[in-house]
Design an enzyme around this catalytic site. Structure first.
Site, PDB file in Angstrom:
ATOM      1  N   GLU A 226       0.758  -1.429  -0.008  1.00 21.65           N
ATOM      2  CA  GLU A 226      -0.037  -0.073   0.037  1.00 21.65           C
ATOM      3  C   GLU A 226       0.778   1.317   0.042  1.00 21.65           C
ATOM      4  OE1 GLU A 226      -3.382   2.410   2.621  1.00 21.65           O
ATOM      5  OE2 GLU A 226      -2.812   0.579   3.184  1.00 21.65           O
ATOM      6  N   TYR A 400      -2.249  -0.991  11.028  1.00 23.79           N
ATOM      7  CA  TYR A 400      -3.100  -2.156  11.665  1.00 23.79           C
ATOM      8  C   TYR A 400      -2.383  -2.499  13.036  1.00 23.79           C
ATOM      9  CZ  TYR A 400      -5.391  -2.907   7.254  1.00 23.79           C
ATOM     10  OH  TYR A 400      -5.886  -2.718   5.823  1.00 23.79           O
TER      11      TYR A 400
END
Length: 400
Positions: A226, A400
């Site tokens: 990402e 995360y």
């Protein structure tokens, strides 16, 4: 003496000629023979390859994408806080039950769901394991296997992702517990100097090593490099960085002998930075995204399931639809692997109240159906004004 040897002797000394002859004798056999490449032993059997490829195809079969419900405990704390809900294990279970209890309408829209470790072993209110609820609807179960991002020494605030230690054992156990695909997220930042060559190379190799380990255990790896949308970079720079990153990723995949037909790619769409003053339309985003993929992603890759990358629900859907309608040739299935872009409306509808659960589930189904259409280039409900863009309040550099 041949003419060429005669001419060569004019330009080199006797000592140089003696040296060249000695070097030539060290080369394989005779100069006219080819040098053979080191033989590569097959890493997967034909049966293993077939299983991986068929699983990947099922996840992104026409009209289907992925629900990313793999937020960590820390990420869920931020999500729940937005709607005034305490971050407890029971509240996390209740919220995910809202998503997993969607009726058969969702079976035609969602091919796979990515679980967090905690969720993989939770049950519904009636005692049915979440894994069984999902599989009974024909949806495949996936699992997040990385252990989060950590600082990468020698860089200016860049990261790599940890979790390779013990990954083989975890994959073996997850496969027994019902997971047939996995996800690993790496994060790269854009600035005047980033991403650095070190960060690009390190994260590419980590993704390749993870992919190789997963495939050895019959688990399809989702590859997620990402590129964060934080910053003021324009569309052209975003496309350039995306191409550089994906080029490195697939070089590493080749080096690690990853079976591409048994993988899925989860990249960012090519969008400008959130602080960029220039606004680009869906067709421009689509052209930049598909061009970047065409220059870097081998056609052997089974499918591309885009992440939403902090876009609003409507933005992500409109962009996915435009990507599928882009006039350039696209050899892959182009679908979605959305978290917030599938869940934001459901979370706002729920707000922790039991009486809101049914309405929240309907919101999730509505978004799943919209993105199913977008993955086929058939979504007509959006407009270029992105009326829910104000909901793009997901923070920056999210991890995360």
């Amino acid at each position: 003496m041949k003419l060429t040897e005669s001419l060569r002797s004019v330009f080199i000394t006797p000592e140089e000629r003696t040296y060249l002859i000695s070097v030539r004798r060290l080369l394989p056999k005779a100069a006219g023979q080819s040098v053979r490449m080191t033989h590569q032993s097959p890493t997967l059997s034909e049966a293993q390859k077939r299983e991986l490829h068929e699983t990947a195809l099922r996840i992104v079969s026409p009209g289907k994408g992925i629900l990313a419900a793999d937020e960590s405990v820390g990420s869920m704390a931020k999500r729940l806080a937005q709607v005034g809900v305490e971050n407890t294990e029971e509240n996390r279970r209740q919220y995910r039950q809202i998503l997993f209890s969607a009726d058969d309408r969702v079976s035609g829209c969602i091919g796979g769901i990515i679980f967090f470790h905690e969720t993989l072993y939770q049950n519904s209110d009636t005692g049915i394991p979440f894994v069984k609820m999902i599989r009974d609807r024909g949806i495949l179960v996936g699992i997040k296997v990385d252990k989060g991002v950590v600082p990468l020494a020698g860089t200016f605030g860049e990261t790599t992702t940890q979790g390779l230690d013990g990954l083989s054992d975890r994959c073996a156990q997850y496969k027994k517990d019902g997971a047939v695909f996995a996800k690993w997220r790496c994060v790269l930042k854009v600035s005047e100097t980033n991403p650095s060559p070190l960060a690009i190379t390190e994260n590419a190799n980590v993704l390749a090593r993870y992919s190789s380990i997963c495939q050895q255990h019959g688990i399809v790896p989702i590859i997620e490099p990402e590129i964060l949308p934080d910053g003021d970079h324009d569309l052209k720079r975003s496309q350039y960085i995306t191409e550089k990153v994906l080029t490195a990723v697939y070089k590493a995949m080749s080096d690690h002998h990853v079976y591409l037909e048994g993988t899925l790619l989860k990249p960012n769409m090519v969008t400008s930075g959130h602080s960029c003053s220039t606004k680009y339309g869906p067709e421009e985003v689509a052209m930049a995204t598909v061009t970047a993929l065409r220059r870097t992603v081998p056609p052997a890759v089974t499918g591309v399931a885009f992440l939403s990358g902090g876009q609003s629900e409507e933005e992500a859907t409109v962009h996915l639809n435009a990507i599928n309608n882009c006039p350039l040739a696209k050899p892959w299935i182009l679908s979605f692997s959305f978290g917030r872009a599938l869940q934001a409306s459901a979370l706002r509808a729920w707000r922790g109240h039991k009486e809101n659960e049914k309405g929240a589930t309907e919101q999730f189904i509505k978004k799943a159906e919209a993105n199913s259409l977008a993955s086929q280039g058939k979504y007509t409900g959006g407009d270029n004004n992105y009326t829910d863009a104000g909901q793009r309040s997901y923070g920056s550099s999210h991890a995360y």
